[in-house]
Every structure is written in C-alpha cells, then in structure tokens.
Write an enzyme that holds these catalytic residues in place. Structure first.
Site, PDB file in Angstrom:
ATOM      1  N   LYS A 171       0.808  -1.200   0.105  1.00 48.30           N
ATOM      2  CA  LYS A 171       0.043   0.055   0.188  1.00 48.30           C
ATOM      3  C   LYS A 171       0.951   1.372   0.002  1.00 48.30           C
ATOM      4  O   LYS A 171       0.328   2.118  -0.409  1.00 48.30           O
ATOM      5  CB  LYS A 171      -0.839   0.018   1.275  1.00 48.30           C
ATOM      6  CG  LYS A 171      -2.050  -1.351   1.184  1.00 48.30           C
ATOM      7  CD  LYS A 171      -2.677  -1.406  -0.001  1.00 48.30           C
ATOM      8  CE  LYS A 171      -3.384  -2.619  -0.171  1.00 48.30           C
ATOM      9  NZ  LYS A 171      -3.754  -3.129  -1.731  1.00 48.30           N
ATOM     10  N   GLU A 176      -2.848   7.513   7.904  1.00 43.56           N
ATOM     11  CA  GLU A 176      -3.745   8.368   6.942  1.00 43.56           C
ATOM     12  C   GLU A 176      -4.711   9.080   7.962  1.00 43.56           C
ATOM     13  O   GLU A 176      -5.049   8.573   8.894  1.00 43.56           O
ATOM     14  CB  GLU A 176      -4.403   7.600   6.076  1.00 43.56           C
ATOM     15  CG  GLU A 176      -3.395   7.226   4.718  1.00 43.56           C
ATOM     16  CD  GLU A 176      -4.100   6.329   3.696  1.00 43.56           C
ATOM     17  OE1 GLU A 176      -5.320   5.939   4.314  1.00 43.56           O
ATOM     18  OE2 GLU A 176      -3.723   6.213   2.535  1.00 43.56           O
ATOM     19  N   LYS A 177      -4.813  10.167   7.359  1.00 36.85           N
ATOM     20  CA  LYS A 177      -6.232  10.969   7.963  1.00 36.85           C
ATOM     21  C   LYS A 177      -7.452  10.043   7.761  1.00 36.85           C
ATOM     22  O   LYS A 177      -7.797   9.390   6.843  1.00 36.85           O
ATOM     23  CB  LYS A 177      -6.607  12.316   7.290  1.00 36.85           C
ATOM     24  CG  LYS A 177      -8.025  12.916   7.603  1.00 36.85           C
ATOM     25  CD  LYS A 177      -7.502  14.071   8.695  1.00 36.85           C
ATOM     26  CE  LYS A 177      -8.812  14.723   9.210  1.00 36.85           C
ATOM     27  NZ  LYS A 177      -8.582  15.147  10.407  1.00 36.85           N
ATOM     28  N   HIS A 180     -17.756   4.872  -0.713  1.00 36.30           N
ATOM     29  CA  HIS A 180     -16.723   4.066  -1.556  1.00 36.30           C
ATOM     30  C   HIS A 180     -16.928   4.201  -3.061  1.00 36.30           C
ATOM     31  O   HIS A 180     -18.197   3.780  -3.539  1.00 36.30           O
ATOM     32  CB  HIS A 180     -16.890   2.811  -1.140  1.00 36.30           C
ATOM     33  CG  HIS A 180     -15.774   1.865  -1.805  1.00 36.30           C
ATOM     34  ND1 HIS A 180     -14.835   1.052  -1.444  1.00 36.30           N
ATOM     35  CD2 HIS A 180     -15.695   1.421  -3.265  1.00 36.30           C
ATOM     36  CE1 HIS A 180     -14.229   0.269  -2.221  1.00 36.30           C
ATOM     37  NE2 HIS A 180     -14.828   0.595  -3.434  1.00 36.30           N
ATOM     38  N   GLU A 218      -9.761   2.299  -6.155  1.00 35.62           N
ATOM     39  CA  GLU A 218     -10.806   2.470  -5.150  1.00 35.62           C
ATOM     40  C   GLU A 218     -10.544   3.953  -4.380  1.00 35.62           C
ATOM     41  O   GLU A 218      -9.435   4.148  -4.106  1.00 35.62           O
ATOM     42  CB  GLU A 218     -10.824   1.338  -4.244  1.00 35.62           C
ATOM     43  CG  GLU A 218     -11.293  -0.034  -4.619  1.00 35.62           C
ATOM     44  CD  GLU A 218     -11.556  -1.120  -3.823  1.00 35.62           C
ATOM     45  OE1 GLU A 218     -12.284  -2.004  -4.087  1.00 35.62           O
ATOM     46  OE2 GLU A 218     -10.925  -1.244  -2.713  1.00 35.62           O
ATOM     47  N   GLU A 228      -6.861   2.015  -2.573  1.00 35.52           N
ATOM     48  CA  GLU A 228      -6.177   0.992  -3.015  1.00 35.52           C
ATOM     49  C   GLU A 228      -6.472   0.662  -4.446  1.00 35.52           C
ATOM     50  O   GLU A 228      -7.562   1.086  -5.001  1.00 35.52           O
ATOM     51  CB  GLU A 228      -6.233  -0.304  -2.243  1.00 35.52           C
ATOM     52  CG  GLU A 228      -7.528  -0.853  -2.074  1.00 35.52           C
ATOM     53  CD  GLU A 228      -7.659  -2.154  -1.115  1.00 35.52           C
ATOM     54  OE1 GLU A 228      -7.435  -1.910   0.038  1.00 35.52           O
ATOM     55  OE2 GLU A 228      -7.943  -3.236  -1.644  1.00 35.52           O
ATOM     56  N   ARG A 255      -7.150  -6.784 -10.866  1.00 35.88           N
ATOM     57  CA  ARG A 255      -7.694  -7.953 -11.233  1.00 35.88           C
ATOM     58  C   ARG A 255      -9.157  -7.515 -11.686  1.00 35.88           C
ATOM     59  O   ARG A 255      -9.680  -6.569 -11.514  1.00 35.88           O
ATOM     60  CB  ARG A 255      -7.921  -9.097 -10.034  1.00 35.88           C
ATOM     61  CG  ARG A 255      -8.603  -8.532  -8.884  1.00 35.88           C
ATOM     62  CD  ARG A 255      -8.929  -9.378  -7.717  1.00 35.88           C
ATOM     63  NE  ARG A 255      -9.169  -8.589  -6.737  1.00 35.88           N
ATOM     64  CZ  ARG A 255     -10.316  -8.083  -6.304  1.00 35.88           C
ATOM     65  NH1 ARG A 255     -11.371  -8.284  -7.055  1.00 35.88           N
ATOM     66  NH2 ARG A 255     -10.671  -7.521  -5.048  1.00 35.88           N
ATOM     67  N   ARG A 266     -25.690  -8.597  -4.668  1.00 33.06           N
ATOM     68  CA  ARG A 266     -24.863  -9.786  -4.598  1.00 33.06           C
ATOM     69  C   ARG A 266     -26.021 -10.425  -3.639  1.00 33.06           C
ATOM     70  O   ARG A 266     -26.091 -10.304  -2.373  1.00 33.06           O
ATOM     71  CB  ARG A 266     -23.545  -9.567  -3.673  1.00 33.06           C
ATOM     72  CG  ARG A 266     -22.596  -8.635  -4.343  1.00 33.06           C
ATOM     73  CD  ARG A 266     -21.407  -8.881  -3.855  1.00 33.06           C
ATOM     74  NE  ARG A 266     -20.384  -7.881  -4.437  1.00 33.06           N
ATOM     75  CZ  ARG A 266     -19.116  -7.866  -4.006  1.00 33.06           C
ATOM     76  NH1 ARG A 266     -18.597  -8.723  -3.394  1.00 33.06           N
ATOM     77  NH2 ARG A 266     -18.269  -6.982  -4.586  1.00 33.06           N
TER      78      ARG A 266
END
Lengths: 129, 453
Positions: free
Chosen positions: B119, B204-205, B212, B279, B291, B295, B341
């Site tokens: 990361k 990170e903050k 998302h 993302e 991230e 794939r 889903r």
C-alpha cells in the site's frame, strides 16, 4: 448406530434441508450427503471390502505402460506389493508413478488408458490375496 | 494468424468461472475448468471443453494450490490461466510462476501486482501520477512512537494506522486521540508482521463519513489506457460489498472525469496492462485513493451494463496481445445499473447457509441480468464464499433501475437454503439509499437500528 436410527436422521436432515451431515465418535464416523441419490458413508474402522481402490493424485494422462516398453507395467491379475509402481500419470514430460497402497492382485482397471484424469479419479482396484 | 493462446485454464469456481467461460466462447477459445472434489457436479464444469479435478474441497489444497493448477495446465495443454477474483488473482508470485512456465497469466504483470499489493508503494505511485490520496505519512512510519506522534499531529486526529501489506479492511485501526497512538501502533505492527509478513505501517487521516467510489480501467500493451466508468459500492457490511451501482449518484460528472483521467494516467506511468480498479473514498466533494485491485472485480457487471462493453472479453483480448480498438471518446455511459449480491446466508444473522437448493426461480424482463452458476438441485458447499448469484439491473435512470431491481427481487425465489434476498428487498425500500449517496457506514448503522427495535 442402527439402520432405523440412520433413516430417522436422514428424514430430519431432509426436513431441515441440511445438505451435508457428519458425526464422529471414538469408534465410528457417519457422513450423509443429501442428493439424488443420498449417499451415506459409514467408517467404523473395519474393512469389509475385498480390496482397495487406487486413485490419481494429480491431473494428467493415465498410462498403464511406459512409452518405451511393450506391454503393461502390471498385467491384470498380476501380483503387486505395497509401494510398487502400477501405472503412470503423464503431465507433459513428467511421468508420475501411481503407487500400490497394499499387497494384492491387480483386479480391475477403472479408467480407460490414455484418458485425462484428475485428483481422486479411481484408476485400479487391488484385490486382497 | 496464430494467437498467443487458444486454450484457457479457468483457475476459479462459481459464477466467475462461468462468466470467464462465456467470454472465452465468444472469442473461440477452448476452456479448461479446474475444480475441487466439492464442485465436481457443478453445471458450469460440464460446459467446459475439458474439466479436471485438482484436489479435495479445502481451497488451500485446490483453488489456492499453484502446483496443482500448473500441473493441470500442463496436462491439458492450456496456454493461459485466468485467475478470476479472489484465490490467486492478486498473488504476484503465482503470476510469475505462470509466466515462468511459458504460459500467459490473464492479468497485469507480476511487478504491477506487487507494487499495488504494497500500500505504501501504491500510494507513492499514485501521488507521482497526480491521483489524489488521503493526507498522511510519507512512506512507512518510523519505529519511534514520538516521531509518529508528530506526524499524526500534523495530519490531524482522528487518524488511521494501516499495514502496508493489508487491504480489504484488514490490518487497520482508528486512533482518535494522541494518548491511544502508542498502543495502536504496537498492536497493528504485531498484526501486520503475523498476517502479512510485512511489519511496515503507514498513517492516514481517518475520514468519518466517506462513500466508496471506484474507477474501472482497461489497458492494452500498445499504449491505450482507458477508464470505463465509476461505481458506488458504499453499501457494505464488514467491508464486504452488498450492493453496487453505476454511475455514482449525485457526484459532479466533470469531477469524476478528471479522476478517471488521473487513473488512466497512473496506468500509463505504471505500464499497467489488463483490467483494474482504483478504489477511492469520497467525502465533501473530494476523492482520496485507498487501493488498486489488479484484477477483475465482482461488480464489473454494472460497468458493463452502463458502458455496453464485455469487460472480461476485453481483458482476454488484451492478454492475447491485441490492440484495443477503442479510444476514450468511444467510452460512453447510458442509464443506471445496480447489482445485488445474492449470498447463501441468513438475512438476519449473516451465518453462511449451506445445503441443497430445492427452488431456484430467477427474474427476467428488460434490463435484468443474473450471473450465477447455480441450478435447482445444486448443493451449496460450506467450503467457499457464499456468493451464489449477482442480480444486475439496468434502467434508463436511477429511479428506473431501482424499480427494476425491486420488481426483479420480488420474482426471485430460492428455497432449501437461506439467502440475503430479504435484506436486498429492505435496502431497496430504504429512503436514504433510494435518495442516493449513503456512506460506507450506512448499512451497518441501519442493521444496528433494526436490531435495537
């Protein structure tokens, strides 16, 4: 476990829609898989069969004779000892041995030679002497 | 012209194995499906040109076993391996082994997978490409807790401590006050060393109420890097996405286009090849990179529905070495798509539900797509992920898509096992979700309220 008890358990599983059921005690293991037909496996440590099945452990082409030899590695009815090579699985340029797991005679070939086999494909039956 | 490969081994299972098989058929490629003993009777296995059992039911001894997969490729003469998602799809060492065997790994290079898997390296690469990132530490944190304290104070509390090797919600911890920092560092570092074999941490903050939002990219080996659209995947439970939609509602399209172009630029700088997803967290009108997934993703379907492209087919064409016959101007979006889903799990307790499916009625009609490997009578195995179907709807606009999703869910009937269909019906009645733009905490907060009532 009695057969009648087993039938009752199967009815309960059917009603509860449980697909796979396994129960294990010190001396017995019962596995029921709902399906068509439902399979019941009972393992109480006693071997009632006349022999054992030798299955493939890797995917590849099933060979009963070495490509440079004439005739099978072990003929049907031939004697084998535990640890003997009884066939080969060809994976590209690799020839992986299929090993007899017990002493006995090679009773039956269960897969057509030259066929593609996978993990668990039954290859031979070795009959106890 | 001979192609780089004409036989593909599908190193996955379930709906995505079938999805890949379908794409291969459209490209006239032969297929090999590998399966565990538990999946021997699955319908899609029978659709493949060849099927090979590679191991017993536990994934570690079948779908996660590189040696078994490579032996199966050798035994069947497959020249390419498609890893799908999950399992070995983001395993750089596996991608390397596949290529070392002279086979094609249908995905990016092992180097790209490795960079994005770390990361800290990924964030550095994104900053270099001008992709906005969450404010935080420059690279890995020092061992000295006081030095970390100074970094945290500069960034401003609350902060999130993250493991460089983590991802998907694992290896992270929120710190609200300076007094909690030292303990949080020690615990996360120990976890990172154990779980990811990489003790590096970064900071990170912490964003309180983000959404998302992600960007789908597609790149060939001839200098074409495209972004195919955005998706909102904010409806999550325990970091698992439940509902996804495209496009992300209520966000300025010009802003998304600028972010999409930055993602394409990052791919250009990285020499990225294949499909991938950037993302982001989105809060107060700003995007922050979290991230990259190197794939195919479960929710690629909503981008297919709004963009009209077969993303899996394009992914394989790129792996064949073909040049994309597309430019960014050809990528247009139409309407709105939503994916539900459908999982084999209890809709209230979320406990996985294994067993035999005795009824399997699927919805239909305009704009309704179901990606599933299940047929009536199948047994859902307890060994794997509980995803049994993806219900995807497409409508002229978001309201239309919501109505189609509601109607489709009312048609879908599954018996024999429990599914989360009732949860999806609830979500579609939820005012905040219907209004659009809920945060990543919305579903869990709503579930907690439901339990409290």
């Amino acid at each position: 476990m009695k057969v009648e008890e087993l039938r009752q358990v199967m009815r309960w599983l059917e009603e509860a829609r449980i697909g796979v059921f396994e129960i294990e005690s010190d001396d017995c293991r019962v596995r029921i898989v709902q399906g068509n037909p439902t399979s019941v496996t009972i393992d109480d440590g006693e071997d009632r069969s006349d022999g054992v099945i030798v299955a493939a452990e890797a995917p590849g082409t099933f060979l009963v004779q070495h490509p440079q030899h004439t005739g099978p590695i072990v003929p049907i009815g031939g004697l084998v000892r535990a640890g003997d090579v009884v066939a080969l699985i060809q994976i590209g340029s690799i020839y992986a041995p299929v090993i007899a797991s017990t002493d006995g005679t090679l009773a039956k070939i269960l897969t057509v030679p030259q066929a593609l086999v996978g993990f668990g494909t039954p290859l031979f039956e070795i009959a106890y002497q | 012209m001979t192609r780089r490969f004409d036989k593909v081994l599908i190193a996955n299972r379930g709906e995505i194995a079938l999805r890949i098989l379908r794409a291969c058929r459209l490209l006239d490629l032969e297929t090999v499906v590998v399966h565990s003993e538990a999946d021997r009777a699955a319908g899609y296995v029978g659709l493949a040109d060849q099927a090979v059992c590679i191991g017993p039911p536990p994934a570690a001894r079948s779908y996660l076993n590189p040696a078994a997969l490579l032996l199966a490729a050798e035994a069947t003469g497959a020249q390419a391996i498609h890893p799908g998602y999950g399992f070995l799809s983001e395993d750089a060492a596996f991608a390397e082994r596949v290529e070392a065997c002279g086979l094609t790994f249908i995905g990016p290079s092992a180097a790209s997978i490795r960079t994005m898997g770390d990361k800290i390296a990924a964030k550095r690469a994104m900053q270099a490409a001008g992709v906005p990132c969450v404010p935080g530490s420059e690279g890995a944190l020092p061992d000295d807790a006081a030095a970390v304290g100074r970094i945290a104070a500069t960034v401003g509390y609350p902060v999130m401590i993250k493991a460089a090797g983590g991802g998907g919600g694992r290896g992270m911890r929120v710190v609200r006050f300076a007094s909690e920092l030292a303990d949080a560092l020690a615990i996360t570092r120990a976890e990172a060393r154990r779980a990811f074999a990489n003790p590096d941490l970064y900071l990170e903050k912490f964003l309180e109420r983000p959404r998302h939002v992600e960007i789908q990219v597609l790149c060939d080996a001839h200098g074409t890097e495209l972004w195919l659209g955005d998706r909102d995947c904010s409806l999550q439970r325990r970091n698992q996405k439940v509902v996804e939609e495209a496009p992300a509602p209520g966000i300025d399209r010009d802003l998304i286009a600028r972010i999409g172009e930055r993602c394409a630029e990052a791919c250009r700088q990285l020499g990225y090849r294949g499909v991938g997803t950037f993302e982001f967290l989105y809060e107060d009108g700003a995007f922050f990179f979290i991230e990259m997934n190197t794939r195919l993703q479960v929710e690629h379907t909503v981008t297919e529905m709004t963009g009209g492209l077969d993303i899996v087919q394009k992914q394989i064409e790129v792996a064949l070495g073909e040049k994309l016959a597309l430019t960014q101007a050809d990528v247009t979006l139409s309407g709105h798509a939503i994916e539900c889903r459908i999982n084999a799990e209890d809709p209230v307790s979320f406990a996985p539900s294994a067993g035999r499916i005795t009824r399997w009625d699927l919805p239909g009609g305009p704009g309704v797509r179901v990606d599933s490997h299940i047929t009536c009578g199948d047994v859902v195995s307890p060994h794997y992920d509980s995803l049994i179907a993806k219900l995807v709807v497409h409508g002229a606009d978001r309201r239309d898509a919501l109505e189609r999703a509601r109607a489709a869910l009312s048609e879908m009937k599954v018996e024999g096992i429990s599914t989360n269909i009732p949860l999806h019906r609830d979500i579609l009645q939820d005012d905040a979700f219907r209004a659009g733009g809920v945060t990543i905490h919305h579903l869990e907060e709503r579930l907690a309220q439901g339990r409290a009532r």
